[in-house]
Design a protein around this motif. Structure first.
Motif, PDB file in Angstrom:
ATOM      1  N   PRO A   3       0.822  -1.207   0.000  1.00 29.80           N
ATOM      2  CA  PRO A   3       0.000   0.000   0.000  1.00 29.80           C
ATOM      3  C   PRO A   3       0.855   1.256   0.000  1.00 29.80           C
ATOM      4  O   PRO A   3       2.010   1.249   0.446  1.00 29.80           O
ATOM      5  CB  PRO A   3      -0.797  -0.120   1.307  1.00 29.80           C
ATOM      6  CG  PRO A   3       0.042  -0.997   2.180  1.00 29.80           C
ATOM      7  CD  PRO A   3       0.700  -1.971   1.252  1.00 29.80           C
ATOM      8  N   VAL A   4       0.295   2.342  -0.500  1.00 28.28           N
ATOM      9  CA  VAL A   4       0.966   3.638  -0.478  1.00 28.28           C
ATOM     10  C   VAL A   4       0.906   4.174   0.947  1.00 28.28           C
ATOM     11  O   VAL A   4      -0.166   4.308   1.536  1.00 28.28           O
ATOM     12  CB  VAL A   4       0.279   4.629  -1.438  1.00 28.28           C
ATOM     13  CG1 VAL A   4       0.950   6.000  -1.342  1.00 28.28           C
ATOM     14  CG2 VAL A   4       0.310   4.102  -2.871  1.00 28.28           C
ATOM     15  N   ARG A   5       2.054   4.491   1.507  1.00 28.14           N
ATOM     16  CA  ARG A   5       2.137   4.992   2.878  1.00 28.14           C
ATOM     17  C   ARG A   5       2.003   6.512   2.880  1.00 28.14           C
ATOM     18  O   ARG A   5       2.744   7.200   2.167  1.00 28.14           O
ATOM     19  CB  ARG A   5       3.464   4.566   3.514  1.00 28.14           C
ATOM     20  CG  ARG A   5       3.611   3.055   3.631  1.00 28.14           C
ATOM     21  CD  ARG A   5       5.033   2.649   3.973  1.00 28.14           C
ATOM     22  NE  ARG A   5       5.488   3.220   5.241  1.00 28.14           N
ATOM     23  CZ  ARG A   5       5.224   2.685   6.422  1.00 28.14           C
ATOM     24  NH1 ARG A   5       4.492   1.575   6.501  1.00 28.14           N
ATOM     25  NH2 ARG A   5       5.697   3.234   7.528  1.00 28.14           N
ATOM     26  N   VAL A   6       1.077   7.022   3.685  1.00 31.08           N
ATOM     27  CA  VAL A   6       0.739   8.446   3.662  1.00 31.08           C
ATOM     28  C   VAL A   6       0.751   9.024   5.071  1.00 31.08           C
ATOM     29  O   VAL A   6       0.308   8.382   6.027  1.00 31.08           O
ATOM     30  CB  VAL A   6      -0.652   8.679   3.036  1.00 31.08           C
ATOM     31  CG1 VAL A   6      -0.977  10.176   2.978  1.00 31.08           C
ATOM     32  CG2 VAL A   6      -0.726   8.065   1.642  1.00 31.08           C
ATOM     33  N   THR A  47      10.593   8.835  10.772  1.00 27.68           N
ATOM     34  CA  THR A  47      10.369   7.574  11.477  1.00 27.68           C
ATOM     35  C   THR A  47       9.413   6.637  10.763  1.00 27.68           C
ATOM     36  O   THR A  47       9.565   5.411  10.818  1.00 27.68           O
ATOM     37  CB  THR A  47       9.827   7.850  12.891  1.00 27.68           C
ATOM     38  OG1 THR A  47       8.605   8.603  12.810  1.00 27.68           O
ATOM     39  CG2 THR A  47      10.837   8.645  13.708  1.00 27.68           C
ATOM     40  N   SER A  48       8.401   7.203  10.062  1.00 28.25           N
ATOM     41  CA  SER A  48       7.381   6.370   9.418  1.00 28.25           C
ATOM     42  C   SER A  48       7.687   6.067   7.967  1.00 28.25           C
ATOM     43  O   SER A  48       7.059   5.195   7.368  1.00 28.25           O
ATOM     44  CB  SER A  48       6.009   7.047   9.525  1.00 28.25           C
ATOM     45  OG  SER A  48       5.652   7.258  10.871  1.00 28.25           O
ATOM     46  N   ARG A  49       8.622   6.835   7.371  1.00 23.73           N
ATOM     47  CA  ARG A  49       9.034   6.632   5.976  1.00 23.73           C
ATOM     48  C   ARG A  49       7.840   6.562   5.018  1.00 23.73           C
ATOM     49  O   ARG A  49       7.691   5.593   4.268  1.00 23.73           O
ATOM     50  CB  ARG A  49       9.873   5.367   5.849  1.00 23.73           C
ATOM     51  CG  ARG A  49      11.120   5.365   6.718  1.00 23.73           C
ATOM     52  CD  ARG A  49      12.095   6.452   6.282  1.00 23.73           C
ATOM     53  NE  ARG A  49      13.293   6.482   7.103  1.00 23.73           N
ATOM     54  CZ  ARG A  49      14.415   5.804   6.835  1.00 23.73           C
ATOM     55  NH1 ARG A  49      14.459   5.021   5.771  1.00 23.73           N
ATOM     56  NH2 ARG A  49      15.461   5.909   7.612  1.00 23.73           N
ATOM     57  N   PRO A  50       6.988   7.599   5.011  1.00 29.24           N
ATOM     58  CA  PRO A  50       5.864   7.586   4.067  1.00 29.24           C
ATOM     59  C   PRO A  50       6.347   7.863   2.649  1.00 29.24           C
ATOM     60  O   PRO A  50       7.419   8.440   2.438  1.00 29.24           O
ATOM     61  CB  PRO A  50       4.985   8.737   4.561  1.00 29.24           C
ATOM     62  CG  PRO A  50       5.964   9.697   5.160  1.00 29.24           C
ATOM     63  CD  PRO A  50       7.021   8.832   5.809  1.00 29.24           C
ATOM     64  N   GLY A  79      12.696   9.406  -0.979  1.00 27.63           N
ATOM     65  CA  GLY A  79      11.521   8.710  -1.488  1.00 27.63           C
ATOM     66  C   GLY A  79      10.212   9.247  -0.957  1.00 27.63           C
ATOM     67  O   GLY A  79       9.144   8.732  -1.299  1.00 27.63           O
ATOM     68  N   CYS A  80      10.301  10.300  -0.127  1.00 32.30           N
ATOM     69  CA  CYS A  80       9.090  10.914   0.428  1.00 32.30           C
ATOM     70  C   CYS A  80       8.713  12.128  -0.425  1.00 32.30           C
ATOM     71  O   CYS A  80       9.520  13.032  -0.624  1.00 32.30           O
ATOM     72  CB  CYS A  80       9.342  11.339   1.873  1.00 32.30           C
ATOM     73  SG  CYS A  80       7.938  12.140   2.661  1.00 32.30           S
ATOM     74  N   VAL A 122       1.521  10.656  -7.255  1.00 28.04           N
ATOM     75  CA  VAL A 122       2.777  11.097  -6.649  1.00 28.04           C
ATOM     76  C   VAL A 122       3.584   9.912  -6.141  1.00 28.04           C
ATOM     77  O   VAL A 122       4.813   9.873  -6.280  1.00 28.04           O
ATOM     78  CB  VAL A 122       2.481  12.102  -5.520  1.00 28.04           C
ATOM     79  CG1 VAL A 122       3.728  12.347  -4.682  1.00 28.04           C
ATOM     80  CG2 VAL A 122       1.965  13.406  -6.103  1.00 28.04           C
ATOM     81  N   ALA A 123       2.909   8.929  -5.558  1.00 29.77           N
ATOM     82  CA  ALA A 123       3.614   7.741  -5.068  1.00 29.77           C
ATOM     83  C   ALA A 123       4.306   7.002  -6.206  1.00 29.77           C
ATOM     84  O   ALA A 123       5.345   6.364  -6.008  1.00 29.77           O
ATOM     85  CB  ALA A 123       2.640   6.811  -4.356  1.00 29.77           C
TER      86      ALA A 123
END
Length: 234
Positions: A3-6, A47-50, A79-80, A122-123
């Protein structure tokens, strides 16, 4: 597929909670954090690397522009991608955000389906600026006094890359650029990739800013003459 992390950042609780609820209910999207101000956003990005941060422009403690600059300049946040959220459309805050490394912006009243599409776009590594938005950016840049960087040496580009840069600045899509220059879409992508490298760009708007500031676009002589009245085959 993962999943795309947001991460969602907004000091208005109603806006932030609404975006979080919408994205959490969307297949293929995972909200990994939310914040009320910029410093929290920077910590979450580390910390969450979205993959995507939805960032409000105006916030207390640390505004969205400075938070974006810190995130995009931090190797730990590689990568964010930051999408700015604004109520006011194209204003000085948005220009500052784009210079800070944001990949685009959304109005806070964006329809849900457009918000979801923007996150996925964007991801995937694409810019969020549509051709119409790019045109408006250039019009706004052209209406402002020339920046001091006009007195600095401009990056010298090969002729074809300069042609592509001008057309990107005019708001043309890759397909439209291909038709205009009589080259294939894959070739356009190659030129744009080289262009990004040559001008040190990270988003599609940065070459546009470069073109304006160096006279390829706007009121400078290069901007008036480049590609005028000629059709060159690649």
């Amino acid at each position: 597929m993962r999943p795309v992390r947001v991460v969602v950042v907004d000091d208005q609780d109603l806006v932030r909670v609404g975006f979080v609820a919408l994205l959490s209910a969307t297949a293929g999207v995972e909200v990994v954090g939310e914040a009320r101000q910029g410093e929290e956003a920077v910590r979450l990005a580390r910390t969450s690397r979205p993959q995507v941060v939805l960032m409000d422009v105006r916030m207390p403690v640390l505004n969205g522009i400075e938070a974006t600059r810190r995130i995009t300049g931090d190797p730990e946040c590689a990568g964010c991608h930051v999408i700015m959220l604004t109520t006011f459309g194209l204003d000085d805050y948005v220009f500052g955000a784009l210079r800070a490394g944001a990949v685009g912006f959304l109005l806070k009243d964006t329809p849900p389906e457009d918000l979801i599409r923007a996150v996925r776009t964007v991801a995937a590594g694409d810019s969020l600026l549509s051709p119409s938005i790019t045109r408006r950016l250039i019009e706004a840049f052209a209406a402002t006094p020339p920046p001091p960087t006009l007195d600095q040496p401009a990056t010298v580009l090969p002729a074809r890359e300069a042609d592509v840069l001008v057309l990107v600045g005019r708001g043309l899509s890759n397909a439209e650029i291909a038709r205009s220059l009589h080259i294939g879409p894959a070739t356009v992508k190659t030129y744009i990739s080289r262009l990004f490298s040559n001008v040190g760009a990270t988003t599609r708007v940065h070459p546009v800013i470069h073109a304006y500031e160096t006279g390829l676009l706007g009121s400078g002589p290069a901007g008036r003459s480049r590609l005028s009245g000629r059709s060159e085959r690649g």
